[in-house]
Motif scaffolding. Structure first.
Motif, PDB file in Angstrom:
ATOM      1  N   PRO A 107       0.805  -1.234   0.000  1.00 20.61           N
ATOM      2  CA  PRO A 107       0.000   0.000   0.000  1.00 20.61           C
ATOM      3  C   PRO A 107       0.836   1.282   0.000  1.00 20.61           C
ATOM      4  CG  PRO A 107      -0.900  -1.577   1.558  1.00 20.61           C
ATOM      5  CD  PRO A 107       0.420  -2.131   1.100  1.00 20.61           C
ATOM      6  N   LEU A 110       2.351   1.084  -4.110  1.00 19.99           N
ATOM      7  CA  LEU A 110       1.521   0.916  -5.309  1.00 19.99           C
ATOM      8  C   LEU A 110       0.538   2.073  -5.439  1.00 19.99           C
ATOM      9  CD1 LEU A 110       1.375  -1.481  -7.421  1.00 19.99           C
ATOM     10  CD2 LEU A 110      -0.853  -1.941  -6.388  1.00 19.99           C
ATOM     11  N   ILE A 112      -2.704   4.191  -7.595  1.00 21.00           N
ATOM     12  CA  ILE A 112      -3.957   3.919  -8.300  1.00 21.00           C
ATOM     13  C   ILE A 112      -3.643   3.630  -9.772  1.00 21.00           C
ATOM     14  CG2 ILE A 112      -6.223   4.869  -8.883  1.00 21.00           C
ATOM     15  CD1 ILE A 112      -5.830   4.374  -5.922  1.00 21.00           C
ATOM     16  N   LEU A 113      -2.620   4.282 -10.311  1.00 25.10           N
ATOM     17  CA  LEU A 113      -2.245   4.066 -11.713  1.00 25.10           C
ATOM     18  C   LEU A 113      -2.057   2.576 -12.016  1.00 25.10           C
ATOM     19  CD1 LEU A 113      -1.289   5.238 -14.480  1.00 25.10           C
ATOM     20  CD2 LEU A 113       1.019   5.252 -13.563  1.00 25.10           C
TER      21      LEU A 113
ATOM     22  N   HIS B  38       5.961  15.747   2.494  1.00 25.46           N
ATOM     23  CA  HIS B  38       6.615  14.621   1.827  1.00 25.46           C
ATOM     24  C   HIS B  38       5.743  13.390   1.921  1.00 25.46           C
ATOM     25  CE1 HIS B  38      10.259  17.136   2.045  1.00 25.46           C
ATOM     26  NE2 HIS B  38      10.502  16.525   0.909  1.00 25.46           N
ATOM     27  N   GLU B  41       4.979   7.110   5.253  1.00 28.17           N
ATOM     28  CA  GLU B  41       4.089   6.067   5.764  1.00 28.17           C
ATOM     29  C   GLU B  41       2.915   6.664   6.541  1.00 28.17           C
ATOM     30  OE1 GLU B  41       6.999   6.858   6.766  1.00 28.17           O
ATOM     31  OE2 GLU B  41       7.043   6.988   8.969  1.00 28.17           O
ATOM     32  N   ARG B  42       2.984   7.977   6.813  1.00 32.81           N
ATOM     33  CA  ARG B  42       1.858   8.646   7.466  1.00 32.81           C
ATOM     34  C   ARG B  42       1.034   9.321   6.365  1.00 32.81           C
ATOM     35  NH1 ARG B  42       6.471  10.755  10.593  1.00 32.81           N
ATOM     36  NH2 ARG B  42       6.488   9.979  12.736  1.00 32.81           N
ATOM     37  N   PRO B  82      -1.689   4.350  14.674  1.00 29.17           N
ATOM     38  CA  PRO B  82      -2.376   4.122  13.396  1.00 29.17           C
ATOM     39  C   PRO B  82      -3.841   3.725  13.522  1.00 29.17           C
ATOM     40  CG  PRO B  82      -0.179   3.175  13.333  1.00 29.17           C
ATOM     41  CD  PRO B  82      -0.413   3.612  14.745  1.00 29.17           C
ATOM     42  N   VAL B 105      -9.508  11.553  -8.059  1.00 28.44           N
ATOM     43  CA  VAL B 105      -8.177  11.191  -7.552  1.00 28.44           C
ATOM     44  C   VAL B 105      -7.131  11.376  -8.658  1.00 28.44           C
ATOM     45  CG1 VAL B 105      -9.119   9.490  -5.945  1.00 28.44           C
ATOM     46  CG2 VAL B 105      -8.362   8.746  -8.220  1.00 28.44           C
ATOM     47  N   PRO B 107      -4.342   9.350 -10.246  1.00 29.32           N
ATOM     48  CA  PRO B 107      -3.797   7.971 -10.243  1.00 29.32           C
ATOM     49  C   PRO B 107      -2.279   7.921 -10.167  1.00 29.32           C
ATOM     50  CG  PRO B 107      -5.521   8.187 -11.898  1.00 29.32           C
ATOM     51  CD  PRO B 107      -5.240   9.574 -11.389  1.00 29.32           C
ATOM     52  N   ARG B 108      -1.596   8.932 -10.685  1.00 29.57           N
ATOM     53  CA  ARG B 108      -0.132   8.919 -10.671  1.00 29.57           C
ATOM     54  C   ARG B 108       0.443   9.224  -9.299  1.00 29.57           C
ATOM     55  NH1 ARG B 108       1.849  13.025 -14.947  1.00 29.57           N
ATOM     56  NH2 ARG B 108       3.766  12.619 -13.814  1.00 29.57           N
ATOM     57  N   LEU B 110      -1.766   9.166  -5.990  1.00 27.21           N
ATOM     58  CA  LEU B 110      -2.443   8.550  -4.847  1.00 27.21           C
ATOM     59  C   LEU B 110      -2.069   7.081  -4.725  1.00 27.21           C
ATOM     60  CD1 LEU B 110      -4.590   9.768  -2.813  1.00 27.21           C
ATOM     61  CD2 LEU B 110      -6.197   8.228  -3.941  1.00 27.21           C
ATOM     62  N   ARG B 111      -1.772   6.665  -3.500  1.00 27.90           N
ATOM     63  CA  ARG B 111      -1.360   5.277  -3.267  1.00 27.90           C
ATOM     64  C   ARG B 111      -2.507   4.463  -2.669  1.00 27.90           C
ATOM     65  NH1 ARG B 111       3.490   6.352   0.669  1.00 27.90           N
ATOM     66  NH2 ARG B 111       1.822   7.621   1.544  1.00 27.90           N
ATOM     67  N   ILE B 112      -2.314   3.158  -2.694  1.00 26.50           N
ATOM     68  CA  ILE B 112      -3.289   2.272  -2.051  1.00 26.50           C
ATOM     69  C   ILE B 112      -3.414   2.645  -0.570  1.00 26.50           C
ATOM     70  CG2 ILE B 112      -3.842  -0.136  -1.551  1.00 26.50           C
ATOM     71  CD1 ILE B 112      -3.897   0.533  -4.499  1.00 26.50           C
ATOM     72  N   LEU B 113      -2.324   3.097   0.034  1.00 26.97           N
ATOM     73  CA  LEU B 113      -2.353   3.492   1.444  1.00 26.97           C
ATOM     74  C   LEU B 113      -3.474   4.496   1.719  1.00 26.97           C
ATOM     75  CD1 LEU B 113      -1.003   3.520   4.289  1.00 26.97           C
ATOM     76  CD2 LEU B 113       0.399   5.419   3.490  1.00 26.97           C
ATOM     77  N   TYR B 115      -5.844   5.409  -0.443  1.00 25.73           N
ATOM     78  CA  TYR B 115      -7.081   4.986  -1.105  1.00 25.73           C
ATOM     79  C   TYR B 115      -7.921   4.097  -0.192  1.00 25.73           C
ATOM     80  CZ  TYR B 115      -9.918   3.296  -5.069  1.00 25.73           C
ATOM     81  OH  TYR B 115     -10.937   2.996  -5.944  1.00 25.73           O
ATOM     82  N   ARG B 116      -7.264   3.205   0.534  1.00 24.47           N
ATOM     83  CA  ARG B 116      -8.046   2.294   1.389  1.00 24.47           C
ATOM     84  C   ARG B 116      -8.688   3.038   2.557  1.00 24.47           C
ATOM     85  NH1 ARG B 116      -5.159  -3.428   0.205  1.00 24.47           N
ATOM     86  NH2 ARG B 116      -6.128  -3.523  -1.859  1.00 24.47           N
ATOM     87  N   PHE B 127     -14.455   7.162  -7.192  1.00 22.80           N
ATOM     88  CA  PHE B 127     -13.147   7.823  -7.216  1.00 22.80           C
ATOM     89  C   PHE B 127     -12.629   7.925  -8.652  1.00 22.80           C
ATOM     90  CE2 PHE B 127     -13.681   5.987  -3.004  1.00 22.80           C
ATOM     91  CZ  PHE B 127     -13.375   7.065  -2.192  1.00 22.80           C
ATOM     92  N   PRO B 128     -13.271   8.759  -9.461  1.00 26.66           N
ATOM     93  CA  PRO B 128     -12.846   8.871 -10.867  1.00 26.66           C
ATOM     94  C   PRO B 128     -11.497   9.569 -11.007  1.00 26.66           C
ATOM     95  CG  PRO B 128     -14.582  10.448 -10.374  1.00 26.66           C
ATOM     96  CD  PRO B 128     -14.414   9.609  -9.137  1.00 26.66           C
TER      97      PRO B 128
END
Lengths: 368, 368
Positions: A107, A110, A112-113, B38, B41-42, B82, B105, B107-108, B110-113, B115-116, B127-128
């Motif tokens: 997570p 990775l 969304i791309l 930056h 992980e947060r 967390p 969002v 896509p380039r 935003l991360r899965i972190l 997004y979830r 989330f187009p």
């Protein structure tokens, strides 16, 4: 298929019930393959599935890099025409037979791309968090890795030592940061630093994640310098805090408290101790001094091929320290609008205790 | 609520049917807010929704940064624990009333972190892809932005000029890259470079995205140097290719072809022309020479606050160039296992044509 790191990965995946793992450019990809890919608008992913040669989806124009792979890979290159990219993802998924499987993701890395291409190519798959399996590989450093981190620490220390005589009242934070960056490179760091040095003076030093500004150093400032170097993919991450000329007695006092807290945190680690013990040891010193409310962060984070990685030194983290784990100890006291102090060292857990890789002077010191 | 950039953003969102947009740390966040966060992980996200003050979810310990925001923000800080983070996301979503809305969002970025956390806090939302709305703001540079890019170009050119006399046979790619990095910083670049310089010699120069190695320069090599600087958040990105001592006549020949292709690509841009025209102009020169198969990339990419951004100079891209757009022109010929040549300049579209911000000598030149 007998590359030892991949065998370890497949074991870790089994323990996490993952059929496959997908990684995109970043520290984990480099760690597993030794290859250098940068994150960009062109998606790159590698699938790792037991019993298959890893499969990589990548731009045509990067296929030459695969010659450096330590193991066989199946390559699914795509052209510069984005409408053709989904096909390459489909082929990679198909080659591994994971269209309806559990494909672990990272997570933190990775995007969304990549994720949307994956979802489209494997609509029946699930994408659970694979961090635990991946972190379990990276978290224990071997002696080669420790040697690289030690080297990154020495480069960083030597760089700051070269800068200290150059620090003058009236110099801007940005000027000092630029000079420090140059010294880090001159002392042998790889060009991609773990992070751009933080140089934060006066009120800015109370901001833990400050970015250097045009503010000029003035008498009475505390000066936080948080910097690191890279050596062969491994990082250091240190902080020292100086007084610019004569400072308020309270700032000298909080410097002493932070120095004691850092010392307590450094000695608290050992095999078998929980990460929480390191945090609690440092925090207790600051809380007893009455400044507890001004230390609002965890005490440290793991360090290695990423600036922040597992294990995290937090009061609620019961993860057990093991030989080979590396982490920072960096307590601080931050007085908003006034000044801040932080002292940070890089530790590694030995077979029967803990050792600091950094040893640069931590005592109160006046510059300028 | 009357901050002009936000008004423009809200208009672009309306045109894309987006109720809200969420951005995480990266160029777009800095562009919209002027703030420096930056990626780590947060998770940090900002929601932009018309009619509401933007809402930011961020770590406690970064809230001091909000004092520099040019507009009011609603802050939803979270602690170092967390398990408390989902709550902060829920509060941000709730404050904007977007639990069941369309939240655009990037896509380039935003991360899965992130997004979830978003999916969990807004299970009914969609989330187009918001890239089009966001890119429409950034793609046209005003004169201030062009001035910063020109400055980044000058810094980069001066840095390489300072290095050319230092290039010697026997020097490693890494050594030259380190020296160039130092010169880029000494000449006034911001410390966070757009990318770490590529120094690629001999067979490595045929790899477009090479990373500097320990390979030493030898007579007969072509030497590709692809480098850039940063000034106040804006980037340059240039490439020049040199001959190390005497080289095979074919390499001198392909250098000449690439020089002509680059020239053709540079003059092909103008308001009203499609991006494809730039690509086709450069590509035609190389194809006519018989080396078309060795130029397997697009001719260029947009440039600004990101190393690669819209618009892309691809043969299939019918996007129309407009005054203020900035992009690279960088054709190349890459002979696998042998040598490569690339020449790259940074262009901007004027009211009635196009101008190259870079002007460093492009002719065949021997070094070493």
């Amino acid at each position: 298929m007998t590359y030892p790191l991949l065998e370890k990965l497949y074991k870790a995946m089994e323990a996490s019930n993952l059929d496959s793992i997908v990684v995109n450019p970043g520290p984990t990809l480099s760690y597993l393959t030794g290859l250098s890919f940068h994150i960009s608008e062109r998606p790159v992913v590698i699938f790792f599935t037991p019993g298959k040669d890893p499969a990589i989806v990548l731009p045509d124009l990067e296929t030459l890099k695969l010659g450096h792979s330590p193991f066989e890979m199946q390559a699914f290159p795509y052209s510069e025409t984005p409408s053709e990219w989904p096909k390459a993802f489909e082929k990679g998924i198909q080659a591994h037979g994971i269209k309806n499987k559990s494909i672990g993701v990272e997570p933190r890395a990775l995007r969304i791309l990549e994720y949307r291409f994956l979802e489209q190519a494997a609509p029946g798959a699930t994408f659970p968090d694979a961090s635990k399996a991946l972190d379990s590989l990276r978290i224990i450093k071997n002696s080669d890795e420790i040697a690289k981190m030690r080297r990154a620490v020495i480069i960083a220390q030597d760089a700051l030592k070269a800068c200290i005589p150059l620090i003058k009242i009236g110099m801007s934070e940005k000027e000092l940061a630029a000079e420090l960056t140059i010294q880090i490179l001159k002392n042998g760091s790889s060009p991609e630093l773990p992070f751009s040095p933080i140089v934060a003076s006066g009120p800015n030093s109370a901001n833990q994640h400050a970015v250097p500004t045009d503010r000029r150093l003035q008498v009475g400032d505390m000066l936080v310098i948080d910097w690191g170097a890279a050596f062969d993919g491994y990082f250091s991450d240190l902080t020292r805090t100086f007084a610019v000329g004569e400072v308020d007695a309270e700032f000298q006092k909080i410097h002493k408290i932070v120095q004691e807290a850092a010392e307590a945190g450094r000695v608290a680690g050992k095999p078998g101790a929980p990460c929480a013990a390191v945090d609690i040891a440092a925090r207790t010193v600051i809380e007893k001094s009455g400044y507890g409310v001004y230390f609002n962060s965890r005490t440290g984070h793991g360090l290695g091929i990423e600036g922040h990685e597992n294990p995290y030194m937090r009061g609620d983290n019961l993860q057990i320290l093991e030989p080979g784990m590396c982490y920072t100890v960096e307590p601080g006291i931050y007085l908003p609008g006034r000044n801040g102090v932080r002292i940070e060292d890089d530790m590694f857990v030995t077979d029967n205790g803990v050792e600091s890789m950094s040893d640069m002077r931590r005592e109160f010191q006046v510059v300028g």
